[in-house]
Design a protein around this motif. Structure first.
Motif, PDB file in Angstrom:
ATOM      1  N   SER A  88      17.481  -6.662  -3.198  1.00  0.00           N
ATOM      2  CA  SER A  88      17.412  -5.155  -2.714  1.00  0.00           C
ATOM      3  C   SER A  88      17.465  -5.239  -1.186  1.00  0.00           C
ATOM      4  N   PRO A  89      18.283  -4.288  -0.244  1.00  0.00           N
ATOM      5  CA  PRO A  89      18.909  -3.024  -1.009  1.00  0.00           C
ATOM      6  C   PRO A  89      20.411  -3.574  -1.559  1.00  0.00           C
ATOM      7  N   ALA A  90      20.948  -2.722  -2.184  1.00  0.00           N
ATOM      8  CA  ALA A  90      22.327  -3.126  -2.974  1.00  0.00           C
ATOM      9  C   ALA A  90      23.233  -2.756  -1.971  1.00  0.00           C
ATOM     10  N   VAL A  91      24.452  -3.574  -1.902  1.00  0.00           N
ATOM     11  CA  VAL A  91      25.535  -3.210  -0.889  1.00  0.00           C
ATOM     12  C   VAL A  91      26.439  -2.296  -1.546  1.00  0.00           C
ATOM     13  N   CYS A  92      26.710  -1.260  -0.964  1.00  0.00           N
ATOM     14  CA  CYS A  92      27.489  -0.208  -1.689  1.00  0.00           C
ATOM     15  C   CYS A  92      28.959   0.094  -0.774  1.00  0.00           C
ATOM     16  N   ALA A  93      29.810   0.648  -1.377  1.00  0.00           N
ATOM     17  CA  ALA A  93      30.983   1.256  -0.724  1.00  0.00           C
ATOM     18  C   ALA A  93      31.415   2.502  -1.288  1.00  0.00           C
ATOM     19  N   ARG A  94      32.176   3.364  -0.385  1.00  0.00           N
ATOM     20  CA  ARG A  94      32.480   4.826  -0.900  1.00  0.00           C
ATOM     21  C   ARG A  94      33.801   4.621  -1.668  1.00  0.00           C
ATOM     22  N   GLU A  95      34.013   5.610  -2.583  1.00  0.00           N
ATOM     23  CA  GLU A  95      35.242   5.411  -3.199  1.00  0.00           C
ATOM     24  C   GLU A  95      36.600   5.523  -2.358  1.00  0.00           C
ATOM     25  N   ASP A  96      36.430   6.129  -0.825  1.00  0.00           N
ATOM     26  CA  ASP A  96      37.476   6.452  -0.195  1.00  0.00           C
ATOM     27  C   ASP A  96      37.922   5.264   0.814  1.00  0.00           C
TER      28      ASP A  96
ATOM     29  N   GLN B   3      31.226 -10.138   4.936  1.00  0.00           N
ATOM     30  CA  GLN B   3      30.514 -10.030   5.899  1.00  0.00           C
ATOM     31  C   GLN B   3      28.883 -10.453   5.179  1.00  0.00           C
ATOM     32  N   HIS B   4      28.875  -9.841   3.938  1.00  0.00           N
ATOM     33  CA  HIS B   4      27.586 -10.017   3.350  1.00  0.00           C
ATOM     34  C   HIS B   4      27.554 -11.222   2.153  1.00  0.00           C
ATOM     35  N   GLY B   5      29.087 -11.942   2.044  1.00  0.00           N
ATOM     36  CA  GLY B   5      28.937 -13.001   1.217  1.00  0.00           C
ATOM     37  C   GLY B   5      28.629 -12.729  -0.103  1.00  0.00           C
ATOM     38  N   ILE B   6      29.328 -11.661  -0.957  1.00  0.00           N
ATOM     39  CA  ILE B   6      28.959 -11.264  -2.000  1.00  0.00           C
ATOM     40  C   ILE B   6      30.339 -10.972  -2.892  1.00  0.00           C
ATOM     41  N   LYS B   7      30.197 -11.195  -4.106  1.00  0.00           N
ATOM     42  CA  LYS B   7      31.521 -11.012  -4.987  1.00  0.00           C
ATOM     43  C   LYS B   7      31.872 -10.000  -5.554  1.00  0.00           C
ATOM     44  N   ARG B   8      30.878  -8.686  -5.386  1.00  0.00           N
ATOM     45  CA  ARG B   8      31.181  -7.286  -5.876  1.00  0.00           C
ATOM     46  C   ARG B   8      30.658  -6.451  -5.047  1.00  0.00           C
ATOM     47  N   LEU B   9      31.168  -5.028  -5.027  1.00  0.00           N
ATOM     48  CA  LEU B   9      30.471  -3.997  -4.495  1.00  0.00           C
ATOM     49  C   LEU B   9      30.298  -2.854  -5.325  1.00  0.00           C
ATOM     50  N   LEU B  10      29.085  -2.274  -5.413  1.00  0.00           N
ATOM     51  CA  LEU B  10      28.758  -1.081  -5.899  1.00  0.00           C
ATOM     52  C   LEU B  10      29.335  -0.038  -5.304  1.00  0.00           C
ATOM     53  N   VAL B  11      29.994   1.032  -5.978  1.00  0.00           N
ATOM     54  CA  VAL B  11      30.796   2.211  -5.405  1.00  0.00           C
ATOM     55  C   VAL B  11      30.316   3.334  -5.838  1.00  0.00           C
ATOM     56  N   VAL B  12      29.758   4.343  -4.600  1.00  0.00           N
ATOM     57  CA  VAL B  12      28.848   5.528  -4.958  1.00  0.00           C
ATOM     58  C   VAL B  12      29.771   6.542  -4.367  1.00  0.00           C
ATOM     59  N   GLY B  13      29.431   7.744  -4.976  1.00  0.00           N
ATOM     60  CA  GLY B  13      30.285   9.026  -4.826  1.00  0.00           C
ATOM     61  C   GLY B  13      29.597   9.818  -3.327  1.00  0.00           C
ATOM     62  N   GLU B  14      29.856  10.660  -2.955  1.00  0.00           N
ATOM     63  CA  GLU B  14      29.276  11.401  -1.811  1.00  0.00           C
ATOM     64  C   GLU B  14      27.770  11.725  -2.066  1.00  0.00           C
ATOM     65  N   ASP B  15      27.538  11.820  -3.257  1.00  0.00           N
ATOM     66  CA  ASP B  15      26.104  12.483  -3.554  1.00  0.00           C
ATOM     67  C   ASP B  15      25.064  10.834  -3.744  1.00  0.00           C
TER      68      ASP B  15
ATOM     69  N   ILE C  96      29.301   5.247  -9.145  1.00  0.00           N
ATOM     70  CA  ILE C  96      30.444   5.639  -9.811  1.00  0.00           C
ATOM     71  C   ILE C  96      31.431   4.473 -10.485  1.00  0.00           C
ATOM     72  N   GLY C  97      31.145   3.345 -10.035  1.00  0.00           N
ATOM     73  CA  GLY C  97      32.087   2.304 -10.308  1.00  0.00           C
ATOM     74  C   GLY C  97      31.463   1.070  -9.437  1.00  0.00           C
ATOM     75  N   VAL C  98      32.415  -0.193 -10.006  1.00  0.00           N
ATOM     76  CA  VAL C  98      32.166  -1.540  -9.168  1.00  0.00           C
ATOM     77  C   VAL C  98      33.371  -2.048  -8.839  1.00  0.00           C
ATOM     78  N   LEU C  99      33.481  -2.782  -7.816  1.00  0.00           N
ATOM     79  CA  LEU C  99      34.686  -3.583  -7.296  1.00  0.00           C
ATOM     80  C   LEU C  99      34.303  -4.935  -6.885  1.00  0.00           C
ATOM     81  N   SER C 100      35.356  -5.766  -7.564  1.00  0.00           N
ATOM     82  CA  SER C 100      34.887  -7.008  -7.683  1.00  0.00           C
ATOM     83  C   SER C 100      36.044  -7.758  -6.672  1.00  0.00           C
TER      84      SER C 100
END
Length: 217
Positions: free
Chosen positions: A91-99, A111-123, A127-131
């Motif tokens: 933790s914390p989770a590294v997240c991306a915005r859908e836009d 930059q973070h050396g990770i294989k996937r990003l959690l995708v969050v909405g405006e709130d 809402i998704g995951v990007l690999s």
């Protein structure tokens, strides 16, 4: 250029767990869905961390590889004794915005050396995951789509050239530009703009000599 957005490539079917999800249930989910990590969300479905295979392997007191093949992590006594997601997660989770653009997403992954990003909405809700494999789908664009974008977006809109100013040939993502380039447009600028087009693998500019100039030399 209009890069593809995270929302265009992400998967919206996301397996998730809560703080209290037991160790064995997490291991079962990873195996059942053939995934390497699972997000941990709070009561409002907002990501608070991620539990990966590497986190689970601390239980074996091994030396699991880092998420991106980086330095080997030392065994964690806390994770080795953890019994649920709260104790196992990173933790914390590294997240991306859908836009976000795919370029932004790829940069954050690197930059973070990770294989996937959690995708969050405006709130802030998941809402998704990007690999990484999702990002590679950018290179599945057709040669015709790439050519059209280079002609319309790079030559015409960005550089102000006529669509017939250069001959644009695209084969398996390899872009070959040929013709007489306007003196006001540096070759490296043209090539850089073309490389920024989604799906481009390589760019080559072949100048065409002016017969009059060549004869007077």
């Amino acid at each position: 250029m209009n890069h593809q957005k995270v929302r265009d490539l992400m998967s919206d079917a996301v397996v998730r767990v809560r703080h209290a999800t037991p160790f064995k249930e997490i291991a079962h989910l990873l195996l059942e869905y053939d995934i390497t990590a699972v997000p941990v969300v709070d009561a409002d479905d907002r990501p608070v961390g991620v539990v990966s295979e590497a986190d689970l392997l601390h239980k074996m007191w091994g030396r699991p590889e880092g998420d991106a093949g980086g330095p080997v992590a030392a065994p964690s006594p806390a994770k080795a004794s953890a019994i649920d997601a709260a104790g196992l997660m990173t933790s914390p989770a590294v997240c991306a915005r859908e836009d976000w653009s795919v370029v932004d997403a790829a940069r954050v992954m690197a930059q973070h050396g990770i294989k996937r990003l959690l995708v969050v909405g405006e709130d802030g809700r998941l809402i998704g995951v990007l690999s990484r494999s999702d990002l590679l789908r950018v290179f599945l664009r057709t040669d015709q789509a790439i050519r059209t974008e280079i002609v319309e977006e790079v030559l015409v809109k960005t550089l102000g050239e006529a669509p017939s100013a250069l001959h644009v040939d695209v084969t398996h993502g390899h872009v070959v530009l040929s013709g007489r380039l306007s003196p006001r447009v540096p070759v490296h600028v043209l090539e850089g703009l073309c490389r920024a087009v989604d799906g481009v693998v390589a760019v080559e500019f072949r100048a065409v000599r002016d017969p009059d100039t060549e004869g007077s030399a």
